[in-house]
Design a protein around this motif. Structure first.
Motif, PDB file in Angstrom:
ATOM      1  N   VAL A  70      10.157   2.527   4.536  1.00  0.00           N
ATOM      2  CA  VAL A  70       9.031   2.383   5.446  1.00  0.00           C
ATOM      3  C   VAL A  70       9.534   2.602   6.869  1.00  0.00           C
ATOM      4  O   VAL A  70      10.622   2.148   7.239  1.00  0.00           O
ATOM      5  N   GLY A 124       0.803  -1.212   0.000  1.00  0.00           N
ATOM      6  CA  GLY A 124       0.000   0.000   0.000  1.00  0.00           C
ATOM      7  C   GLY A 124       0.838   1.264   0.000  1.00  0.00           C
ATOM      8  O   GLY A 124       2.066   1.223  -0.037  1.00  0.00           O
ATOM      9  N   PRO A 125       0.174   2.416   0.080  1.00  0.00           N
ATOM     10  CA  PRO A 125       0.871   3.698  -0.002  1.00  0.00           C
ATOM     11  C   PRO A 125       1.439   4.181   1.335  1.00  0.00           C
ATOM     12  O   PRO A 125       1.917   5.307   1.425  1.00  0.00           O
ATOM     13  N   TYR A 126       1.400   3.330   2.337  1.00  0.00           N
ATOM     14  CA  TYR A 126       1.742   3.755   3.697  1.00  0.00           C
ATOM     15  C   TYR A 126       3.253   3.923   3.876  1.00  0.00           C
ATOM     16  O   TYR A 126       4.019   2.999   3.624  1.00  0.00           O
ATOM     17  N   ARG A 127       3.654   5.094   4.335  1.00  0.00           N
ATOM     18  CA  ARG A 127       5.071   5.345   4.607  1.00  0.00           C
ATOM     19  C   ARG A 127       5.427   4.992   6.050  1.00  0.00           C
ATOM     20  O   ARG A 127       6.502   4.475   6.322  1.00  0.00           O
ATOM     21  N   ARG A 141      10.982   1.561  -1.753  1.00  0.00           N
ATOM     22  CA  ARG A 141      10.303   2.613  -0.995  1.00  0.00           C
ATOM     23  C   ARG A 141      10.597   2.438   0.484  1.00  0.00           C
ATOM     24  O   ARG A 141      10.398   1.353   1.040  1.00  0.00           O
ATOM     25  N   ARG A 177       8.919  -4.460  -0.860  1.00  0.00           N
ATOM     26  CA  ARG A 177       9.027  -3.005  -0.969  1.00  0.00           C
ATOM     27  C   ARG A 177      10.487  -2.567  -1.015  1.00  0.00           C
ATOM     28  O   ARG A 177      10.947  -1.815  -0.161  1.00  0.00           O
ATOM     29  N   ASP A 213       0.422   6.075   9.084  1.00  0.00           N
ATOM     30  CA  ASP A 213      -0.511   6.057   7.956  1.00  0.00           C
ATOM     31  C   ASP A 213      -1.425   4.837   7.988  1.00  0.00           C
ATOM     32  O   ASP A 213      -2.460   4.813   7.318  1.00  0.00           O
TER      33      ASP A 213
END
Length: 236
Positions: free
Chosen positions: A146, A111-114, A144, A141, A182
């Motif tokens: 996290v 998902g888009p969660y940072r 990106r 991931r 998030d």
């Protein structure tokens, strides 16, 4: 050939997980025929031994072998403490086998969660969840970043109702610096009933392992997809 009502086995270490997992499958994968297997000493003995012993690993593999011999087409282990046994099971049987929270972790990382928070009401659940998440990050991931934050509220484990449990978890999350997360992940199936109440308090998505596992098995068993082939073998 994909059967209309695939047999999904679930192995539980605590009785409460049976009801929670069944409710998730009724909601997310009603086509499945469910088979519940409970050994209510698995978690207590793992705690007494301060982790999994070779004897406990063999015991879980025998339970897995039992449901495989019974025709299970998919398997979910609902106790996170036995997640490492899944890796062995996947090498022994060519059937989808899921760890308790693996599908939830993969969904969160996709998902888009940072910033992702993990909440729990029992201490062992926190390191188990973080270890699984950190192991999945390089695969799910890699490009990106996290940021993980954890929150533990043992008061939540003895709260009188769902609203109180959610409030304790929200307070622990705030105290741990996770108020800016998030998304929030529930590290135990026993916390699933407070998912919606906690989401209302924190204002971000709250993910539960049982629902995510049911959705993943639905995709694997109704679309013809599956995990990589492995050579079947006889369990210990």
């Amino acid at each position: 050939m994909i059967e209309p009502h695939p047999l999904v086995a679930m192995i539980h270490a605590v009785p409460a997980a049976t009801r929670i997992a069944q409710e998730a499958f009724t909601r997310e994968f009603p086509q499945a025929t469910l088979w519940n297997v409970l050994d209510d000493r698995l978690l207590d003995e793992a705690r007494e031994a301060d982790g999994l012993t070779d004897a406990l690993r063999r015991r879980m593999l025998r339970l897995i072998g039992h449901v495989m011999d019974g025709g299970a087409q998919g398997l979910l282990l609902t106790c996170s403490s036995y997640g490492e046994v899944v890796d062995t099971a996947r090498a022994l049987w060519n059937v989808p086998v899921l760890k308790s929270d693996e599908a939830m972790f993969k969904a969160a990382l996709a998902g888009p969660y940072r910033r992702i928070a993990v909440v729990a009401s029992t201490p062992p659940a926190v390191p188990a969840a973080v270890a699984q998440l950190e192991a999945l990050i390089p695969v799910a991931r890699p490009d990106r970043p996290v940021d993980l934050v954890t929150a533990l509220s043992e008061e939540a484990a003895v709260a009188a109702d769902a609203a109180s449990t959610a409030r304790h978890l929200a307070n622990a999350l705030d105290a741990a610096g996770g108020s800016g997360a998030d998304a929030v992940l529930l590290a135990q199936y026993s916390l699933t009933p407070v998912r919606d109440a906690l989401a209302d308090l924190v204002g971000v998505p709250v993910l539960d392992g049982a629902g995510a596992a049911a959705r993943e098995l639905r995709g694997l068993l109704t679309s013809g997809a599956g995990q990589p082939a492995a050579t079947a073998a006889v369990a210990p």
